[in-house]
Write an enzyme that holds these catalytic residues in place. Structure first.
Site, PDB file in Angstrom:
ATOM      1  N   LYS A 234       1.106  -0.992  -0.036  1.00  0.00           N
ATOM      2  CA  LYS A 234       0.210  -0.126  -0.207  1.00  0.00           C
ATOM      3  C   LYS A 234       1.135   1.401  -0.433  1.00  0.00           C
ATOM      4  O   LYS A 234       2.124   1.291   0.542  1.00  0.00           O
ATOM      5  CB  LYS A 234      -1.353   0.036   1.326  1.00  0.00           C
ATOM      6  CG  LYS A 234      -2.184  -0.634   1.242  1.00  0.00           C
ATOM      7  CD  LYS A 234      -2.873  -1.209   0.145  1.00  0.00           C
ATOM      8  CE  LYS A 234      -4.073  -2.708  -0.053  1.00  0.00           C
ATOM      9  NZ  LYS A 234      -3.078  -3.438   0.455  1.00  0.00           N
TER      10      LYS A 234
HETATM   11  C1  PLP Z   1      -9.729  -3.139  -1.381  1.00  0.00           C
HETATM   12  C2  PLP Z   1      -8.907  -3.848  -0.653  1.00  0.00           C
HETATM   13  N1  PLP Z   1      -9.140  -3.651   0.791  1.00  0.00           N
HETATM   14  C3  PLP Z   1      -9.171  -4.646   1.584  1.00  0.00           C
HETATM   15  C4  PLP Z   1      -7.779  -5.100   1.739  1.00  0.00           C
HETATM   16  C5  PLP Z   1      -7.265  -5.905   3.101  1.00  0.00           C
HETATM   17  O1  PLP Z   1      -6.399  -4.698   3.277  1.00  0.00           O
HETATM   18  P1  PLP Z   1      -5.730  -6.094   4.667  1.00  0.00           P
HETATM   19  O2  PLP Z   1      -4.587  -6.768   4.402  1.00  0.00           O
HETATM   20  O3  PLP Z   1      -5.020  -4.835   5.310  1.00  0.00           O
HETATM   21  O4  PLP Z   1      -6.095  -6.722   5.979  1.00  0.00           O
HETATM   22  C6  PLP Z   1      -7.057  -4.988   0.303  1.00  0.00           C
HETATM   23  C7  PLP Z   1      -5.251  -5.157   1.151  1.00  0.00           C
HETATM   24  O5  PLP Z   1      -5.118  -6.073   0.883  1.00  0.00           O
HETATM   25  C8  PLP Z   1      -7.908  -4.396  -0.447  1.00  0.00           C
HETATM   26  O6  PLP Z   1      -6.646  -3.797  -1.323  1.00  0.00           O
END
Ligand code: PLP
Length: 391
Positions: A177
């Site tokens: 990210k």
């Molecule tokens: C659109 C979207 N939502 C939620 C997430 C979830 O985030 P995390 O990996 O921090 O749980 C991600 C990516 O990882 C994502 O690309």
């Protein structure tokens, strides 16, 4: 430019030097939350262990219960809809806008039933969906709006920052990210009531935590009659090491995002005079933060051409590129488990979300996290050559 600079390293060392003493322990967490809320024009920010946990907490804080329906885009990482399932609720899949690739307001409206409780929008690949239209629908039908901005930091929609529209806005600090702590997440809201609920859900239901306080005090717990739990919750807290690293990244967020935008501009040059690749459209008044540089292969034969183009790009020295995730409802867990669940009224087949089906098969996402722009220029030249050679 460095992905992780001396600033992050200094903060992480400071956190380690504090020795995880409880009294000092929340120092970086509190600082990060305060600065994050300020940067995103929000009253409250609550740190989490990741961006999937933030969405789970947001849904529960909005009162989403078994049997409720929550509208989500079909084209997104399944982290958007899995938390809905974990609440015992039903994700209802909305189609994409064919130009912007974002969740379509028109499709959201078609998904509404008397059981709909909330909508989760995703600012996919760094671009906002059409918030004017979406907010109007949410208002008309009295629905909570949760923004999933895992992929969008400092993107804008009509003069406002992405993150300023929902009842909650969720961010991820996972390694790919814009800003990262390896893993991590942040939930923002302007509502004191929602923030209090979210904090307790994030923190085992503790009585002594609230919107702006993430820890119970030593004074409280040094009492055998202290009642800790006024409710139940998860343990989704962010560690202080994550918070220290994320604080350094937040201080550098402008340059981290600007770098990705600069990479996107380099790829834009290649796409000017050709029609094999069609990039994600950025309408007037929108500012894309380019988590990735996303485009579709303009072909009637995506099943072969996607792989042929990828192989040629790699043969020419290209880095390789990402495909879109399968549409969530096409994943085995959704086909084999969710589709059979009572109350699921959508049929998970190719007719459900035709635009998303079209896009998903053709999507090419170039990475934008080149910290040396010469590397991006080299990739752009390879892309140009590949377009010219592809038959
Ligand atoms: C659109 C979207 N939502 C939620 C997430 C979830 O985030 P995390 O990996 O921090 O749980 C991600 C990516 O990882 C994502 O690309």
């Amino acid at each position: 430019m460095e992905r992780i600079s001396e600033v992050e390293k200094k903060y992480v060392m400071e956190a380690l030097d504090n020795g995880f003493e409880t009294s000092k322990n929340s120092f970086f967490n509190t600082r990060l939350e305060t600065e994050f809320a300020k940067r995103f024009n929000s009253r409250y920010a609550i740190g989490h262990c990741n961006g999937t946990a933030t969405l789970h907490v947001a849904l529960l804080a909005c009162g989403v219960q078994p049997g409720d329906e929550v509208i989500v885009p079909a084209l997104t990482m399944s982290s958007t809809s899995i938390p809905v399932v974990l609440c015992g609720a039903i994700p209802v899949f909305a189609d994409s806008d064919i130009e912007t690739f974002e969740i379509s307001a028109e499709s959201i409206e078609k998904c509404i039933t008397e059981r709909t409780k909330a909508v989760i929008t995703v600012s996919l690949y760094g671009l906002a969906p059409d918030y004017d239209a979406i907010l109007e629908i949410c208002k008309k039908h009295n629905l909570y709006l949760i923004e999933d901005n895992a992929e969008c930091f400092l993107g804008e929609y009509k003069g406002k920052l992405v993150g300023e529209f929902g009842d909650f806005s969720s961010f991820s600090f996972q390694a790919s990210k814009h800003m990262t702590a390896g893993e991590g997440g942040m939930l923002t809201t302007n509502s004191l009531e929602l923030a209090d609920k979210a904090r307790r859900l994030n923190c085992l239901g503790y009585a002594g935590v609230n919107a702006s306080q993430g820890k119970i005090t030593r004074n409280d717990i040094q009492d055998p009659n202290y009642s800790r739990h006024v409710s139940f919750g998860y343990n989704y807290r962010m560690s202080e090491l994550q918070a220290a690293c994320a604080l350094g990244q937040l201080e550098r967020l402008n340059e981290l995002v600007d770098n990705r935008v600069a990479v996107a501009k380099i790829f834009d040059e290649v796409l000017l005079n050709q029609n094999l690749l069609k990039r994600q459209v950025e309408p007037d008044g929108y500012k894309n933060s380019y988590w990735s540089y996303s485009m579709v292969l303009n072909t009637e034969n995506p099943d072969d051409d996607w792989y042929r183009f990828r192989d040629l790009f790699q043969k020419n020295g290209g880095d390789g590129y990402y495909a879109a995730w399968k549409l969530s409802y096409n994943e085995p867990a959704y086909q084999d488990i969710l589709q059979k669940q009572e109350g699921v009224w959508q049929t998970y087949n190719a007719e459900l979300c035709p635009n998303a089906e079209y896009l998903q098969k053709r999507m090419i996402q170039l990475k934008t996290n080149y910290w040396d722009l010469d590397e991006a220029r080299k990739q752009a030249e390879i892309l140009d050559k590949t377009i010219r050679e592809f038959r």
